[in-house]
Structures are given as C-alpha cells and as structure tokens.
Write an enzyme that holds these catalytic residues in place. Structure first.
Site, PDB file in Angstrom:
ATOM      1  N   TYR A 125      65.572  50.059 -20.328  1.00  0.00           N
ATOM      2  CA  TYR A 125      65.123  48.787 -19.670  1.00  0.00           C
ATOM      3  C   TYR A 125      65.989  47.941 -19.014  1.00  0.00           C
ATOM      4  CZ  TYR A 125      61.959  50.364 -23.963  1.00  0.00           C
ATOM      5  OH  TYR A 125      61.088  50.810 -25.359  1.00  0.00           O
ATOM      6  N   HIS A 162      55.610  45.004 -18.792  1.00  0.00           N
ATOM      7  CA  HIS A 162      56.589  46.211 -19.512  1.00  0.00           C
ATOM      8  C   HIS A 162      57.092  46.012 -18.614  1.00  0.00           C
ATOM      9  CE1 HIS A 162      53.809  46.535 -23.019  1.00  0.00           C
ATOM     10  NE2 HIS A 162      52.667  46.271 -22.240  1.00  0.00           N
TER      11      HIS A 162
END
Length: 150
Positions: A24, A101
């Site tokens: 991430y 995302h």
C-alpha cells in the site's frame, strides 16, 4: 451545487503508512489527503475527506454527498468484493463515483479481482499507489466539467 467532491476511504485505510507498506505504500492517509487537497485547490475544486471502517458510515457519507458533491472518489477497500449495500447506494445517489485502489488488485489474490461496485461506478483506477486517487480526481474533475454538474 458547488464544484466539490468527496474523497471516501474505506476500512483499514486509516492504517496506511504502517499497514503492509510493500503493498500500500509508505504514505499515511493524512499525507495522501494533503496531496489531494493541494491538487483540488489548484483545480478550483472543493474537497471533503471521510474515512470509516464501518459500512453503514460509508453509506451515510455517500447519501449525504448527493446533496452537496458533484462526485465521489471512493476506495471501498475490502468492501469492494462483498457489499451489495454500497453498490445499491452508489446506484441511488445519482452522482458519478470513481472506484480507486492503491494496489493492483489483479496482481493479488483471486477474490480481489471481482468488484461488486465497479459496474455501477463511472470508472475504476487501480495499481498506482496514492496516484490512483490523484488520477481519479483528475478524471472526476473532467467529468464534472464536461457534464456541467459542478
């Protein structure tokens, strides 16, 4: 309606910067929001940020946005693959939503490849780290301009 958008962050995104940075990234949610705030200001676009780990709170934020926002940038995180309720809300609110995302969901586990929300969103941007949000803001701003909804 003013020319404003909602950036909506789903579950566990409050842990950015420490949660699996190899997937991430190292930026915190606050740092991402600061970058998006600067981008929106430069574009003359108002922006509000909401993060929640609760599906009901995300639904409430989407419903409220229909009264003030010209569109939504939404990272539904884990709810992407499971939430019929969020899908129904996106359909109901009548403003464009762009799904985002941080990671490339198609390079991850099979269950992450299917989004229940993407078919009712205007588009989906995935795999560019924090820039997925930046790209979504750019796309949403162009849609708002083209459609005259802001």
């Amino acid at each position: 309606m003013e020319r404003s958008i909602l950036v909506l962050h789903g579950p566990n995104l409050n842990l950015l910067g420490t949660r699996e940075p190899e997937i991430y990234g190292a930026l915190t949610l606050t740092e991402i929001n600061q970058r998006l705030q600067a981008t929106c200001e430069a574009m003359g676009l108002g922006v509000r940020f909401v993060q929640s780990n609760s599906e009901g709170d995300l639904i409430d934020a989407l419903q409220a946005a229909s009264g003030w926002a010209a569109g939504v940038v939404f990272n539904p995180a884990g709810y992407t693959h499971t939430s019929v309720a969020l899908r129904d809300t996106i359909t109901a609110i009548g403003i464009p939503v762009v799904e985002v995302h941080l990671s490339n969901v198609y390079a991850r586990e099979e269950f992450r490849h299917r989004s229940l929300l993407a078919p009712v969103c205007r588009g989906k941007i995935t795999g560019f780290g924090w820039r997925s949000y930046w790209l979504a803001v750019q796309a949403l701003a162009a849609m708002i301009q083209d459609e005259g909804t802001g």
